[in-house]
Structures are given as structure tokens and as C-alpha cells.
Design a protein around this motif. Sequence first.
Motif, PDB file in Angstrom:
ATOM      1  N   TRP A  73       0.826  -1.200   0.000  1.00 36.76           N
ATOM      2  CA  TRP A  73       0.000   0.000   0.000  1.00 36.76           C
ATOM      3  C   TRP A  73       0.871   1.265   0.000  1.00 36.76           C
ATOM      4  O   TRP A  73       0.579   2.222  -0.705  1.00 36.76           O
ATOM      5  N   ALA A  74       1.940   1.268   0.780  1.00 32.71           N
ATOM      6  CA  ALA A  74       2.808   2.438   0.856  1.00 32.71           C
ATOM      7  C   ALA A  74       3.514   2.696  -0.473  1.00 32.71           C
ATOM      8  O   ALA A  74       3.698   3.857  -0.871  1.00 32.71           O
ATOM      9  N   ILE A  75       3.898   1.633  -1.152  1.00 31.27           N
ATOM     10  CA  ILE A  75       4.587   1.809  -2.436  1.00 31.27           C
ATOM     11  C   ILE A  75       3.645   2.396  -3.480  1.00 31.27           C
ATOM     12  O   ILE A  75       4.032   3.254  -4.276  1.00 31.27           O
ATOM     13  N   SER A  76       2.403   1.964  -3.479  1.00 30.37           N
ATOM     14  CA  SER A  76       1.474   2.439  -4.505  1.00 30.37           C
ATOM     15  C   SER A  76       0.596   3.597  -4.024  1.00 30.37           C
ATOM     16  O   SER A  76      -0.378   3.953  -4.682  1.00 30.37           O
ATOM     17  N   TYR A  77       0.936   4.216  -2.911  1.00 30.49           N
ATOM     18  CA  TYR A  77       0.104   5.274  -2.334  1.00 30.49           C
ATOM     19  C   TYR A  77      -0.057   6.465  -3.268  1.00 30.49           C
ATOM     20  O   TYR A  77      -1.161   6.994  -3.431  1.00 30.49           O
ATOM     21  N   GLN A  83      -6.346   8.582  -7.880  1.00 28.03           N
ATOM     22  CA  GLN A  83      -7.696   8.089  -8.153  1.00 28.03           C
ATOM     23  C   GLN A  83      -8.710   8.630  -7.149  1.00 28.03           C
ATOM     24  O   GLN A  83      -9.899   8.399  -7.282  1.00 28.03           O
ATOM     25  N   GLY A  84      -8.237   9.308  -6.127  1.00 28.85           N
ATOM     26  CA  GLY A  84      -9.148   9.881  -5.129  1.00 28.85           C
ATOM     27  C   GLY A  84      -8.676   9.574  -3.719  1.00 28.85           C
ATOM     28  O   GLY A  84      -7.694   8.871  -3.502  1.00 28.85           O
ATOM     29  N   ILE A  85      -9.410  10.089  -2.753  1.00 27.11           N
ATOM     30  CA  ILE A  85      -9.045   9.944  -1.351  1.00 27.11           C
ATOM     31  C   ILE A  85      -9.442   8.564  -0.805  1.00 27.11           C
ATOM     32  O   ILE A  85      -9.145   8.227   0.334  1.00 27.11           O
ATOM     33  N   GLY A  86     -10.078   7.760  -1.620  1.00 35.78           N
ATOM     34  CA  GLY A  86     -10.536   6.435  -1.188  1.00 35.78           C
ATOM     35  C   GLY A  86      -9.425   5.537  -0.690  1.00 35.78           C
ATOM     36  O   GLY A  86      -9.653   4.667   0.152  1.00 35.78           O
ATOM     37  N   ALA A  87      -8.210   5.737  -1.187  1.00 30.73           N
ATOM     38  CA  ALA A  87      -7.082   4.899  -0.759  1.00 30.73           C
ATOM     39  C   ALA A  87      -6.793   5.087   0.715  1.00 30.73           C
ATOM     40  O   ALA A  87      -6.432   4.127   1.410  1.00 30.73           O
TER      41      ALA A  87
END
Length: 117
Positions: A73-77, A83-87
Amino acid sequence: MFQFLAALLVAAGMLGVAALIGQKGRKTKEKDIPYECGKDPIGPQNPRFSVKFYMVAMLFILFDIETIFFFAWAISYQDLLSQGIGALFVILFFLFLLGVGFVYEVQKKSLDWTQRG
């Protein structure tokens, strides 16, 4: 294919040469017992472990997998934020689930080694 055959030939050659010129030891009772830190084995061969040991091992595996998820998750943050704040909400929900699991473990005293049974 050639590399696989070469590796197979080298491995077979090493085993063959070791069998031909290697020292052949005498078999004795002392040499055939399992080696454990230079001490004579005392007690049963397969000691019984407490269930707590397996519980802690499973919890370790669970939290180890969770750490791998955090790294991914940190790598692709940065890409996820585009794509939005959904992450951010996804990881906050994941942290919430981990917190609920941890509170459950503490309430069930799964991590307490001093308790019997």
C-alpha cells in the motif's frame, strides 16, 4: 535447456565424486543418534508443545502478512491518491479491523504466556 542440463550434470558429478572418494565412516550407536547442540538427547523424541505456542505462531503469521500489505500500500500510495481519497479510507478501514482483532486477542488473553490451559 542447455543450462538446466549443465546444472544437472554438475550436481550429479559432485555427488558421484563424493561417493567415490569420500570417507566412509563406521556406523555406531552414538553416531546414529540425533544431534542436538552437542548434548545427549534426554526425554521424549517429540515433546508436546502448549497450544499457546501455536496460537502465537499463527498470530505472528497473521501480522506478518499484514505488514506485507502495508508495504504494498505504501509503495502504490501516490498512484492510489491520483484516483481519489478512497485509498486513505481503505487503509484506515484495514487498520480498524486490525485494531478490533488486537482488542479481541487481548480480551481472550491469547498473548498471555503466564496463564495455564
